[in-house]
Motif scaffolding. Sequence first.
Motif, PDB file in Angstrom:
ATOM      1  N   TYR A 219       6.834 -11.548  41.858  1.00 22.88           N
ATOM      2  CA  TYR A 219       6.992 -12.103  40.508  1.00 22.88           C
ATOM      3  C   TYR A 219       7.916 -13.305  40.581  1.00 22.88           C
ATOM      4  O   TYR A 219       8.501 -13.594  41.631  1.00 22.88           O
ATOM      5  CB  TYR A 219       7.467 -11.036  39.518  1.00 22.88           C
ATOM      6  N   ALA A 220       8.025 -14.020  39.470  1.00 20.03           N
ATOM      7  CA  ALA A 220       8.646 -15.350  39.482  1.00 20.03           C
ATOM      8  C   ALA A 220      10.057 -15.366  40.052  1.00 20.03           C
ATOM      9  O   ALA A 220      10.445 -16.319  40.727  1.00 20.03           O
ATOM     10  CB  ALA A 220       8.647 -15.918  38.060  1.00 20.03           C
ATOM     11  N   PHE A 221      10.836 -14.319  39.788  1.00 20.93           N
ATOM     12  CA  PHE A 221      12.239 -14.339  40.188  1.00 20.93           C
ATOM     13  C   PHE A 221      12.541 -13.330  41.293  1.00 20.93           C
ATOM     14  O   PHE A 221      13.648 -12.815  41.391  1.00 20.93           O
ATOM     15  CB  PHE A 221      13.131 -14.077  38.971  1.00 20.93           C
ATOM     16  N   GLY A 222      11.551 -13.033  42.107  1.00 22.33           N
ATOM     17  CA  GLY A 222      11.767 -12.109  43.215  1.00 22.33           C
ATOM     18  C   GLY A 222      12.714 -12.691  44.248  1.00 22.33           C
ATOM     19  O   GLY A 222      12.645 -13.877  44.582  1.00 22.33           O
ATOM     20  N   ASP A 223      13.604 -11.856  44.767  1.00 23.47           N
ATOM     21  CA  ASP A 223      14.569 -12.317  45.772  1.00 23.47           C
ATOM     22  C   ASP A 223      13.945 -12.425  47.156  1.00 23.47           C
ATOM     23  O   ASP A 223      14.521 -13.037  48.050  1.00 23.47           O
ATOM     24  CB  ASP A 223      15.766 -11.353  45.824  1.00 23.47           C
ATOM     25  N   ASN A 224      12.766 -11.812  47.344  1.00 20.57           N
ATOM     26  CA  ASN A 224      12.167 -11.767  48.679  1.00 20.57           C
ATOM     27  C   ASN A 224      10.996 -12.726  48.844  1.00 20.57           C
ATOM     28  O   ASN A 224      10.240 -12.612  49.802  1.00 20.57           O
ATOM     29  CB  ASN A 224      11.694 -10.336  48.981  1.00 20.57           C
ATOM     30  N   ASN A 225      10.813 -13.650  47.896  1.00 21.45           N
ATOM     31  CA  ASN A 225       9.674 -14.567  47.985  1.00 21.45           C
ATOM     32  C   ASN A 225       9.871 -15.530  49.153  1.00 21.45           C
ATOM     33  O   ASN A 225      10.770 -16.362  49.140  1.00 21.45           O
ATOM     34  CB  ASN A 225       9.525 -15.352  46.682  1.00 21.45           C
ATOM     35  N   ILE A 226       9.015 -15.404  50.167  1.00 21.10           N
ATOM     36  CA  ILE A 226       9.187 -16.178  51.394  1.00 21.10           C
ATOM     37  C   ILE A 226       7.961 -17.051  51.632  1.00 21.10           C
ATOM     38  O   ILE A 226       6.825 -16.584  51.517  1.00 21.10           O
ATOM     39  CB  ILE A 226       9.406 -15.257  52.606  1.00 21.10           C
ATOM     40  N   ILE A 227       8.195 -18.318  51.969  1.00 21.98           N
ATOM     41  CA  ILE A 227       7.137 -19.234  52.384  1.00 21.98           C
ATOM     42  C   ILE A 227       7.314 -19.486  53.879  1.00 21.98           C
ATOM     43  O   ILE A 227       8.387 -19.888  54.331  1.00 21.98           O
ATOM     44  CB  ILE A 227       7.200 -20.559  51.604  1.00 21.98           C
ATOM     45  N   PHE A 228       6.263 -19.234  54.654  1.00 25.52           N
ATOM     46  CA  PHE A 228       6.309 -19.410  56.102  1.00 25.52           C
ATOM     47  C   PHE A 228       5.773 -20.797  56.443  1.00 25.52           C
ATOM     48  O   PHE A 228       4.626 -21.130  56.123  1.00 25.52           O
ATOM     49  CB  PHE A 228       5.482 -18.327  56.791  1.00 25.52           C
ATOM     50  N   THR A 229       6.603 -21.595  57.099  1.00 26.49           N
ATOM     51  CA  THR A 229       6.266 -22.987  57.411  1.00 26.49           C
ATOM     52  C   THR A 229       6.062 -23.155  58.906  1.00 26.49           C
ATOM     53  O   THR A 229       6.897 -22.717  59.709  1.00 26.49           O
ATOM     54  CB  THR A 229       7.380 -23.931  56.925  1.00 26.49           C
ATOM     55  N   CYS A 230       4.945 -23.802  59.282  1.00 26.77           N
ATOM     56  CA  CYS A 230       4.603 -24.021  60.691  1.00 26.77           C
ATOM     57  C   CYS A 230       4.226 -25.486  60.904  1.00 26.77           C
ATOM     58  O   CYS A 230       4.108 -26.265  59.954  1.00 26.77           O
ATOM     59  CB  CYS A 230       3.434 -23.123  61.105  1.00 26.77           C
ATOM     60  N   SER A 231       3.988 -25.838  62.157  1.00 27.32           N
ATOM     61  CA  SER A 231       3.542 -27.198  62.459  1.00 27.32           C
ATOM     62  C   SER A 231       2.119 -27.398  61.953  1.00 27.32           C
ATOM     63  O   SER A 231       1.378 -26.435  61.733  1.00 27.32           O
ATOM     64  CB  SER A 231       3.599 -27.452  63.966  1.00 27.32           C
ATOM     65  N   ASN A 232       1.714 -28.660  61.784  1.00 31.24           N
ATOM     66  CA  ASN A 232       0.405 -28.942  61.193  1.00 31.24           C
ATOM     67  C   ASN A 232      -0.758 -28.730  62.158  1.00 31.24           C
ATOM     68  O   ASN A 232      -1.910 -28.961  61.799  1.00 31.24           O
ATOM     69  CB  ASN A 232       0.363 -30.366  60.635  1.00 31.24           C
ATOM     70  N   THR A 233      -0.481 -28.297  63.383  1.00 33.76           N
ATOM     71  CA  THR A 233      -1.556 -27.996  64.336  1.00 33.76           C
ATOM     72  C   THR A 233      -1.726 -26.492  64.535  1.00 33.76           C
ATOM     73  O   THR A 233      -2.447 -26.058  65.433  1.00 33.76           O
ATOM     74  CB  THR A 233      -1.260 -28.652  65.695  1.00 33.76           C
ATOM     75  N   THR A 234      -1.057 -25.708  63.709  1.00 37.42           N
ATOM     76  CA  THR A 234      -1.099 -24.252  63.861  1.00 37.42           C
ATOM     77  C   THR A 234      -2.415 -23.681  63.347  1.00 37.42           C
ATOM     78  O   THR A 234      -2.890 -24.053  62.270  1.00 37.42           O
ATOM     79  CB  THR A 234       0.067 -23.605  63.095  1.00 37.42           C
ATOM     80  N   ASN A 235      -3.005 -22.777  64.121  1.00 35.03           N
ATOM     81  CA  ASN A 235      -4.163 -22.003  63.681  1.00 35.03           C
ATOM     82  C   ASN A 235      -3.690 -20.622  63.231  1.00 35.03           C
ATOM     83  O   ASN A 235      -2.585 -20.182  63.580  1.00 35.03           O
ATOM     84  CB  ASN A 235      -5.185 -21.868  64.810  1.00 35.03           C
ATOM     85  N   TYR A 236      -4.537 -19.925  62.492  1.00 37.94           N
ATOM     86  CA  TYR A 236      -4.130 -18.636  61.939  1.00 37.94           C
ATOM     87  C   TYR A 236      -5.233 -17.597  62.124  1.00 37.94           C
ATOM     88  O   TYR A 236      -6.421 -17.907  61.989  1.00 37.94           O
ATOM     89  CB  TYR A 236      -3.812 -18.757  60.444  1.00 37.94           C
ATOM     90  N   VAL A 237      -4.813 -16.370  62.410  1.00 33.04           N
ATOM     91  CA  VAL A 237      -5.712 -15.222  62.395  1.00 33.04           C
ATOM     92  C   VAL A 237      -5.348 -14.389  61.174  1.00 33.04           C
ATOM     93  O   VAL A 237      -4.208 -13.940  61.034  1.00 33.04           O
ATOM     94  CB  VAL A 237      -5.589 -14.375  63.676  1.00 33.04           C
TER      95      VAL A 237
END
Length: 339
Positions: A219-237
């Motif tokens: 929710y909007a004011f959650g203390d655990n809201n995390i954005i994971f940032t990687c390099s622009n060449t990263t692939n994802y599974v």
Amino acid sequence: MTERLPLFFLLASHLFVSGILSTSILNIENKCNNTIWPVLFSWQPSQVSPSGFALRSGEARAIDAPSSWDGLISARTLCSNSTGKFTCITGDCESGKIECPGKYSWAPVTYLYFKINVGGTNSYKISLEYGYNLPVWVSPSQSTSGTCMSSGCMVDLDKTCPDNLKKFSRGNLNTCSSACQKSGSSEDCCTGSFKLKQTCKPSQYVQNFERACPSAYTYAFGDNNIIFTCSNTTNYVITFCPSSIPNITSSSMAPLPEPKDNSQRKIKAILGGLLAAVVVLIITVVIAVVVRAKNARKKSVFSEENSQMRRKKKSQSYIPMISESELLLSILFCHLKKQ
């Protein structure tokens, strides 16, 4: 013209290396027991194709995400085309087709937000803001910083979802709707007079899923809201219904310690247990002695008080008793004597 071709290829190579023409591969896996229908919704201008497809159990599909792609990934379940219109019980994008072009209707499902090469980096976050339908795990191909790591949300839906937010279909629990998605009230959605952190408090849904998935956006004011940032060449599974948390790289894991002889530990445990028993016994004996001494002291004091009371009564019993008539005669005798 031929002299300009090497310059063109050099410029194209530079653009590719710098990330302007680079893409990331999104490999979507289905480890659920049933078929799922992933959705890849794009905000303008970059588009991903296809925007929706079927993925049977055990299958995987690689999608090329273009540069500057901003969108979301989710998975639909229990879909059919029996009426001539494609519909799904969970996560339906209401397009009437397998693909999800145009507008998107938010549903109570597990969402993954991705930004591919936006501002020179990739980023993703897990969102349970609208609800939860399937467990998911995201594994980046490389970890270039402390903010680029694997994460996901895998919960027991029956135990985590509050009863009033559970959604059933065909007798099975398949979705948990968030309080905001169900009621739409300002209090649950942190809008209107509840748009501040001081006034918008987490619901039972938010509290349960924050404990179960601490890195997810709830929710909007959650203390655990995390954005994971990687390099622009990263692939994802991206794995739906992972049976367990996948091992990303074995080299990043600390080696297991060598097995040790446990005989000394067992002896220490036995001695520790005996010592604890002796301490308990000593404490019990001390308490018993103290209680007995207190009782004896009370008995002695009580006996002494009884003795004093008996002596007092005995001394009082020897005081001569004078009747009223004798007292009057004595007074009269004294009066006559004075005359």
